[in-house]
Scaffold this motif. Structure first.
Motif, PDB file in Angstrom:
ATOM      1  N   THR A  53       0.837  -1.200   0.000  1.00 23.90           N
ATOM      2  CA  THR A  53       0.000   0.000   0.000  1.00 23.90           C
ATOM      3  C   THR A  53       0.873   1.252   0.000  1.00 23.90           C
ATOM      4  N   PRO A  54       0.616   2.204  -0.898  1.00 27.27           N
ATOM      5  CA  PRO A  54       1.414   3.439  -0.885  1.00 27.27           C
ATOM      6  C   PRO A  54       1.292   4.170   0.452  1.00 27.27           C
ATOM      7  N   LEU A  55       2.416   4.655   0.944  1.00 26.52           N
ATOM      8  CA  LEU A  55       2.428   5.427   2.190  1.00 26.52           C
ATOM      9  C   LEU A  55       2.349   6.908   1.850  1.00 26.52           C
ATOM     10  N   VAL A  56       1.534   7.637   2.597  1.00 26.28           N
ATOM     11  CA  VAL A  56       1.399   9.070   2.402  1.00 26.28           C
ATOM     12  C   VAL A  56       1.894   9.762   3.670  1.00 26.28           C
ATOM     13  N   PHE A  57       3.008  10.453   3.546  1.00 22.56           N
ATOM     14  CA  PHE A  57       3.596  11.177   4.677  1.00 22.56           C
ATOM     15  C   PHE A  57       2.966  12.562   4.698  1.00 22.56           C
ATOM     16  N   ARG A  58       2.112  12.806   5.719  1.00 27.06           N
ATOM     17  CA  ARG A  58       1.225  13.963   5.710  1.00 27.06           C
ATOM     18  C   ARG A  58       1.765  15.210   6.411  1.00 27.06           C
ATOM     19  N   ARG A  59       2.688  15.038   7.360  1.00 24.15           N
ATOM     20  CA  ARG A  59       3.211  16.216   8.073  1.00 24.15           C
ATOM     21  C   ARG A  59       4.495  16.678   7.389  1.00 24.15           C
ATOM     22  N   VAL A  60       4.371  17.694   6.561  1.00 24.28           N
ATOM     23  CA  VAL A  60       5.499  18.190   5.776  1.00 24.28           C
ATOM     24  C   VAL A  60       6.226  19.274   6.565  1.00 24.28           C
ATOM     25  N   VAL A  61       7.525  19.089   6.791  1.00 25.70           N
ATOM     26  CA  VAL A  61       8.311  20.108   7.488  1.00 25.70           C
ATOM     27  C   VAL A  61       9.098  20.979   6.501  1.00 25.70           C
ATOM     28  N   SER A  62       9.369  20.447   5.311  1.00 26.31           N
ATOM     29  CA  SER A  62       9.950  21.261   4.239  1.00 26.31           C
ATOM     30  C   SER A  62       9.560  20.634   2.907  1.00 26.31           C
ATOM     31  N   ASN A  63       9.339  21.501   1.916  1.00 28.16           N
ATOM     32  CA  ASN A  63       8.994  21.021   0.580  1.00 28.16           C
ATOM     33  C   ASN A  63       9.455  22.065  -0.439  1.00 28.16           C
ATOM     34  N   ILE A  64      10.763  22.269  -0.482  1.00 24.85           N
ATOM     35  CA  ILE A  64      11.355  23.270  -1.358  1.00 24.85           C
ATOM     36  C   ILE A  64      11.264  22.769  -2.791  1.00 24.85           C
ATOM     37  N   GLY A  65      10.637  23.541  -3.639  1.00 28.42           N
ATOM     38  CA  GLY A  65      10.431  23.131  -5.022  1.00 28.42           C
ATOM     39  C   GLY A  65       9.104  22.431  -5.241  1.00 28.42           C
ATOM     40  N   ASN A  66       8.388  22.117  -4.158  1.00 28.39           N
ATOM     41  CA  ASN A  66       7.061  21.489  -4.224  1.00 28.39           C
ATOM     42  C   ASN A  66       7.008  20.239  -5.089  1.00 28.39           C
ATOM     43  N   ALA A  67       8.047  19.409  -5.004  1.00 22.53           N
ATOM     44  CA  ALA A  67       8.055  18.178  -5.795  1.00 22.53           C
ATOM     45  C   ALA A  67       7.402  17.013  -5.044  1.00 22.53           C
ATOM     46  N   TYR A  68       7.221  17.159  -3.719  1.00 25.82           N
ATOM     47  CA  TYR A  68       6.552  16.122  -2.916  1.00 25.82           C
ATOM     48  C   TYR A  68       5.083  16.501  -2.737  1.00 25.82           C
ATOM     49  N   ASN A  69       4.193  15.516  -2.921  1.00 31.03           N
ATOM     50  CA  ASN A  69       2.763  15.754  -2.762  1.00 31.03           C
ATOM     51  C   ASN A  69       2.263  15.045  -1.501  1.00 31.03           C
ATOM     52  N   PRO A  70       1.879  15.813  -0.452  1.00 27.93           N
ATOM     53  CA  PRO A  70       1.444  15.203   0.806  1.00 27.93           C
ATOM     54  C   PRO A  70       0.048  14.582   0.746  1.00 27.93           C
ATOM     55  N   HIS A  71      -0.614  14.656  -0.396  1.00 31.81           N
ATOM     56  CA  HIS A  71      -1.921  14.016  -0.567  1.00 31.81           C
ATOM     57  C   HIS A  71      -1.783  12.640  -1.214  1.00 31.81           C
ATOM     58  N   THR A  72      -0.749  12.467  -2.049  1.00 31.35           N
ATOM     59  CA  THR A  72      -0.541  11.186  -2.729  1.00 31.35           C
ATOM     60  C   THR A  72       0.659  10.433  -2.169  1.00 31.35           C
ATOM     61  N   GLY A  73       1.603  11.154  -1.544  1.00 27.97           N
ATOM     62  CA  GLY A  73       2.843  10.550  -1.085  1.00 27.97           C
ATOM     63  C   GLY A  73       3.892  10.440  -2.173  1.00 27.97           C
ATOM     64  N   PHE A  74       3.595  10.970  -3.358  1.00 29.76           N
ATOM     65  CA  PHE A  74       4.503  10.848  -4.501  1.00 29.76           C
ATOM     66  C   PHE A  74       5.470  12.026  -4.571  1.00 29.76           C
ATOM     67  N   PHE A  75       6.732  11.712  -4.832  1.00 25.48           N
ATOM     68  CA  PHE A  75       7.723  12.715  -5.207  1.00 25.48           C
ATOM     69  C   PHE A  75       7.873  12.608  -6.713  1.00 25.48           C
ATOM     70  N   ILE A  76       7.721  13.728  -7.425  1.00 25.96           N
ATOM     71  CA  ILE A  76       7.847  13.720  -8.890  1.00 25.96           C
ATOM     72  C   ILE A  76       9.011  14.628  -9.269  1.00 25.96           C
ATOM     73  N   ALA A  77      10.018  14.055  -9.898  1.00 23.85           N
ATOM     74  CA  ALA A  77      11.242  14.794 -10.213  1.00 23.85           C
ATOM     75  C   ALA A  77      10.964  15.953 -11.164  1.00 23.85           C
ATOM     76  N   PRO A  78      11.317  17.182 -10.761  1.00 23.34           N
ATOM     77  CA  PRO A  78      11.085  18.342 -11.627  1.00 23.34           C
ATOM     78  C   PRO A  78      12.205  18.573 -12.643  1.00 23.34           C
ATOM     79  N   VAL A  79      13.392  18.037 -12.371  1.00 23.60           N
ATOM     80  CA  VAL A  79      14.528  18.182 -13.283  1.00 23.60           C
ATOM     81  C   VAL A  79      15.305  16.863 -13.312  1.00 23.60           C
TER      82      VAL A  79
END
Length: 144
Positions: free
Chosen positions: A31-57
């Motif tokens: 089951t995909p894990l969704v880490f909901r408490r975000v302490v940093s997300n510089i560049g907004n590549a991590y989505n706390p609703h899906t748990g997915f990190f999507i590479a921007p570059v």
């Protein structure tokens, strides 16, 4: 010389539960894990609703993850780092009682749009509380 293309700065850290204390799982499937408490997300590549990190570059990225749980005879603790559906590394431990934890990490070459997330191992339990035992972090080391 500096190029006209701005270098993307990408880094995130998140813990499993948004608030409080609890155990996620067990589930009868990975089951995909969704880490909901975000302490940093510089560049907004991590989505706390899906748990997915999507590479921007395109570049080399480093990820690390820590998982904790209270020991249970029938349920281990486990999470797998997944890249585009491929099983990369697992953090896994199993003990009958007391608190235990496991961790792992990897450096991956990612293309734009590649997806990295953590998948909870089948039949496992993962614990988190206000001390934030279970976390997922990643950052861009350098572009390529």
């Amino acid at each position: 010389l500096l190029s006209s293309v701005s270098v993307k700065q990408v880094a995130f850290s998140a813990s499993l539960l948004a608030a409080g204390s609890g155990t996620v799982g067990p589930f009868n499937t990975h089951t995909p894990l969704v880490f909901r408490r975000v302490v940093s997300n510089i560049g907004n590549a991590y989505n706390p609703h899906t748990g997915f990190f999507i590479a921007p570059v395109r570049g080399a990225y480093h990820f690390e993850f820590y998982i904790g749980a209270h020991g249970h005879g029938a349920h281990p603790t486990g999470a797998v780092l997944i890249k585009n559906g491929e099983h990369i590394f697992i953090a896994y431990e199993h003990q009958n009682s007391h608190f235990g934890s496991s961790a792992n990490g990897a450096t991956l070459l990612l293309e734009v749009g590649d997806v990295v997330f953590l998948r909870q191992w089948v039949n496992s339990r993962i614990f988190d509380n206000e001390n934030h035992h279970s976390t997922f972090s990643g950052h861009l080391l350098f572009t390529m």
